[in-house]
Motif scaffolding. Sequence first.
Motif, PDB file in Angstrom:
ATOM      1  N   MET A  34       0.839  -1.188   0.000  1.00  0.00           N
ATOM      2  CA  MET A  34       0.000   0.000   0.000  1.00  0.00           C
ATOM      3  C   MET A  34       0.882   1.249   0.000  1.00  0.00           C
ATOM      4  SD  MET A  34      -3.165  -0.978   0.046  1.00  0.00           S
ATOM      5  CE  MET A  34      -4.019   0.530   0.553  1.00  0.00           C
ATOM      6  N   ALA A  35       0.297   2.345  -0.424  1.00  0.00           N
ATOM      7  CA  ALA A  35       1.066   3.591  -0.448  1.00  0.00           C
ATOM      8  C   ALA A  35       0.152   4.792  -0.342  1.00  0.00           C
ATOM      9  CB  ALA A  35       1.900   3.681  -1.724  1.00  0.00           C
ATOM     10  N   TRP A  36       0.757   5.895   0.016  1.00  0.00           N
ATOM     11  CA  TRP A  36       0.112   7.188  -0.046  1.00  0.00           C
ATOM     12  C   TRP A  36       0.833   8.014  -1.109  1.00  0.00           C
ATOM     13  CZ3 TRP A  36      -4.281   8.547   2.482  1.00  0.00           C
ATOM     14  CH2 TRP A  36      -4.677   7.752   3.557  1.00  0.00           C
ATOM     15  N   PHE A  37       0.043   8.664  -1.940  1.00  0.00           N
ATOM     16  CA  PHE A  37       0.535   9.637  -2.894  1.00  0.00           C
ATOM     17  C   PHE A  37      -0.158  10.957  -2.589  1.00  0.00           C
ATOM     18  CE2 PHE A  37       2.813   7.209  -6.249  1.00  0.00           C
ATOM     19  CZ  PHE A  37       2.582   5.928  -5.789  1.00  0.00           C
ATOM     20  N   ARG A  38       0.355  12.021  -3.192  1.00  0.00           N
ATOM     21  CA  ARG A  38      -0.312  13.306  -3.051  1.00  0.00           C
ATOM     22  C   ARG A  38      -0.220  14.083  -4.349  1.00  0.00           C
ATOM     23  NH1 ARG A  38       3.830  16.261   1.257  1.00  0.00           N
ATOM     24  NH2 ARG A  38       5.566  16.585  -0.196  1.00  0.00           N
ATOM     25  N   GLN A  39      -1.192  14.959  -4.512  1.00  0.00           N
ATOM     26  CA  GLN A  39      -1.196  15.797  -5.715  1.00  0.00           C
ATOM     27  C   GLN A  39      -1.652  17.190  -5.362  1.00  0.00           C
ATOM     28  OE1 GLN A  39      -3.352  14.114  -9.025  1.00  0.00           O
ATOM     29  NE2 GLN A  39      -2.238  15.406 -10.467  1.00  0.00           N
ATOM     30  N   ASP A  90       3.275  20.810   2.125  1.00  0.00           N
ATOM     31  CA  ASP A  90       2.609  19.505   2.208  1.00  0.00           C
ATOM     32  C   ASP A  90       1.147  19.594   1.762  1.00  0.00           C
ATOM     33  OD1 ASP A  90       4.367  18.970   5.272  1.00  0.00           O
ATOM     34  OD2 ASP A  90       4.840  18.088   3.315  1.00  0.00           O
ATOM     35  N   THR A  91       0.665  20.800   1.499  1.00  0.00           N
ATOM     36  CA  THR A  91      -0.711  20.987   1.062  1.00  0.00           C
ATOM     37  C   THR A  91      -0.961  20.261  -0.249  1.00  0.00           C
ATOM     38  OG1 THR A  91      -0.929  23.118   2.189  1.00  0.00           O
ATOM     39  CG2 THR A  91      -2.408  22.694   0.314  1.00  0.00           C
ATOM     40  N   ALA A  92      -1.977  19.380  -0.247  1.00  0.00           N
ATOM     41  CA  ALA A  92      -2.281  18.567  -1.428  1.00  0.00           C
ATOM     42  C   ALA A  92      -3.489  17.694  -1.119  1.00  0.00           C
ATOM     43  CB  ALA A  92      -1.092  17.685  -1.803  1.00  0.00           C
ATOM     44  N   VAL A  93      -3.992  17.056  -2.150  1.00  0.00           N
ATOM     45  CA  VAL A  93      -4.935  15.951  -1.969  1.00  0.00           C
ATOM     46  C   VAL A  93      -4.115  14.685  -1.791  1.00  0.00           C
ATOM     47  CG1 VAL A  93      -6.734  14.548  -3.029  1.00  0.00           C
ATOM     48  CG2 VAL A  93      -6.766  17.042  -3.308  1.00  0.00           C
ATOM     49  N   TYR A  94      -4.388  13.959  -0.729  1.00  0.00           N
ATOM     50  CA  TYR A  94      -3.649  12.734  -0.431  1.00  0.00           C
ATOM     51  C   TYR A  94      -4.516  11.533  -0.800  1.00  0.00           C
ATOM     52  CZ  TYR A  94       0.040  15.269   1.952  1.00  0.00           C
ATOM     53  OH  TYR A  94       1.110  16.090   2.228  1.00  0.00           O
ATOM     54  N   LEU A  95      -3.916  10.618  -1.552  1.00  0.00           N
ATOM     55  CA  LEU A  95      -4.624   9.438  -2.020  1.00  0.00           C
ATOM     56  C   LEU A  95      -3.923   8.170  -1.549  1.00  0.00           C
ATOM     57  CD1 LEU A  95      -4.047  11.536  -4.719  1.00  0.00           C
ATOM     58  CD2 LEU A  95      -6.093  10.280  -5.418  1.00  0.00           C
ATOM     59  N   CYS A  96      -4.703   7.186  -1.159  1.00  0.00           N
ATOM     60  CA  CYS A  96      -4.105   5.895  -0.870  1.00  0.00           C
ATOM     61  C   CYS A  96      -4.255   4.994  -2.085  1.00  0.00           C
ATOM     62  CB  CYS A  96      -4.717   5.246   0.359  1.00  0.00           C
ATOM     63  SG  CYS A  96      -6.486   4.935   0.276  1.00  0.00           S
ATOM     64  N   TRP A 114      -6.951   2.909  -6.649  1.00  0.00           N
ATOM     65  CA  TRP A 114      -6.739   4.251  -6.096  1.00  0.00           C
ATOM     66  C   TRP A 114      -7.996   4.725  -5.390  1.00  0.00           C
ATOM     67  CZ3 TRP A 114      -2.073   6.828  -6.525  1.00  0.00           C
ATOM     68  CH2 TRP A 114      -1.135   6.250  -7.392  1.00  0.00           C
ATOM     69  N   GLY A 115      -7.800   5.419  -4.263  1.00  0.00           N
ATOM     70  CA  GLY A 115      -8.911   6.048  -3.585  1.00  0.00           C
ATOM     71  C   GLY A 115      -9.145   7.443  -4.121  1.00  0.00           C
ATOM     72  N   GLN A 116     -10.207   8.104  -3.638  1.00  0.00           N
ATOM     73  CA  GLN A 116     -10.554   9.426  -4.137  1.00  0.00           C
ATOM     74  C   GLN A 116      -9.760  10.535  -3.492  1.00  0.00           C
ATOM     75  OE1 GLN A 116     -14.826   9.701  -3.668  1.00  0.00           O
ATOM     76  NE2 GLN A 116     -15.139   9.023  -5.785  1.00  0.00           N
ATOM     77  N   GLY A 117      -9.180  10.295  -2.363  1.00  0.00           N
ATOM     78  CA  GLY A 117      -8.316  11.288  -1.758  1.00  0.00           C
ATOM     79  C   GLY A 117      -8.973  12.118  -0.683  1.00  0.00           C
ATOM     80  N   THR A 118      -8.129  12.731   0.125  1.00  0.00           N
ATOM     81  CA  THR A 118      -8.582  13.625   1.184  1.00  0.00           C
ATOM     82  C   THR A 118      -7.686  14.855   1.175  1.00  0.00           C
ATOM     83  OG1 THR A 118      -9.094  13.753   3.561  1.00  0.00           O
ATOM     84  CG2 THR A 118      -7.154  12.457   2.955  1.00  0.00           C
ATOM     85  N   GLN A 119      -8.285  16.003   1.337  1.00  0.00           N
ATOM     86  CA  GLN A 119      -7.551  17.284   1.220  1.00  0.00           C
ATOM     87  C   GLN A 119      -6.816  17.600   2.522  1.00  0.00           C
ATOM     88  OE1 GLN A 119      -7.313  19.636  -1.470  1.00  0.00           O
ATOM     89  NE2 GLN A 119      -5.762  20.547  -0.117  1.00  0.00           N
ATOM     90  N   VAL A 120      -5.556  17.943   2.376  1.00  0.00           N
ATOM     91  CA  VAL A 120      -4.754  18.435   3.494  1.00  0.00           C
ATOM     92  C   VAL A 120      -4.293  19.838   3.148  1.00  0.00           C
ATOM     93  CG1 VAL A 120      -2.598  18.148   4.789  1.00  0.00           C
ATOM     94  CG2 VAL A 120      -4.002  16.146   4.231  1.00  0.00           C
ATOM     95  N   THR A 121      -4.586  20.781   4.026  1.00  0.00           N
ATOM     96  CA  THR A 121      -4.197  22.170   3.812  1.00  0.00           C
ATOM     97  C   THR A 121      -3.407  22.644   5.021  1.00  0.00           C
ATOM     98  OG1 THR A 121      -6.173  22.583   2.491  1.00  0.00           O
ATOM     99  CG2 THR A 121      -4.990  24.500   3.333  1.00  0.00           C
ATOM    100  N   VAL A 122      -2.189  23.118   4.771  1.00  0.00           N
ATOM    101  CA  VAL A 122      -1.316  23.587   5.840  1.00  0.00           C
ATOM    102  C   VAL A 122      -1.061  25.071   5.635  1.00  0.00           C
ATOM    103  CG1 VAL A 122       0.857  23.245   7.073  1.00  0.00           C
ATOM    104  CG2 VAL A 122      -0.241  21.308   5.901  1.00  0.00           C
ATOM    105  N   SER A 123      -1.404  25.859   6.608  1.00  0.00           N
ATOM    106  CA  SER A 123      -1.214  27.304   6.510  1.00  0.00           C
ATOM    107  C   SER A 123       0.006  27.743   7.305  1.00  0.00           C
ATOM    108  CB  SER A 123      -2.455  28.032   7.010  1.00  0.00           C
ATOM    109  OG  SER A 123      -2.732  27.659   8.354  1.00  0.00           O
ATOM    110  N   SER A 124       0.626  28.804   6.844  1.00  0.00           N
ATOM    111  CA  SER A 124       1.849  29.289   7.498  1.00  0.00           C
ATOM    112  C   SER A 124       1.526  30.273   8.611  1.00  0.00           C
ATOM    113  CB  SER A 124       2.753  29.945   6.471  1.00  0.00           C
ATOM    114  OG  SER A 124       2.073  30.999   5.827  1.00  0.00           O
TER     115      SER A 124
END
Length: 124
Positions: A34-39, A90-96, A114-124
């Motif tokens: 298994m893996a995690w990717f991001r876009q 690191d802000t991206a949609v993360y997919l497994c 592939w999964g549909q992904g979950t949004q990760v948003t990191v603010s400064s």
Amino acid sequence: VQLQASGGGSVQAGGSLRLSCAASRRTIISNNGMAWFRQAPGKEREFVAGINWIGSATNYADSVKGRFTISRDRTTNMVYLLMNSLRPEDTAVYLCAAARSTGGGSSRRDYNYWGQGTQVTVSS
């Protein structure tokens, strides 16, 4: 067959999130790497972390080494990504993704579910 990622959200830099991935069919993830990717918007999908079928071997992209940890629980058929010390980049949609074989390699070609992904948003 579906992979569902969850656990994303909005955090400040330095914060943490734990992503989860669940499969609709037991056989899909119990015997496969298994893996995690991001876009990120306008960027190519990139490998983040991978784990082999039994959880004895992991690998990470250089950009997340020491901050992210991938794990799996074969009894519940879940895969996790613990993300610490998050950065704005690191802000991206993360997919497994589930691999064609037992390994958790870094190539997109290694994965066929592939999964549909979950949004990760990191603010400064």
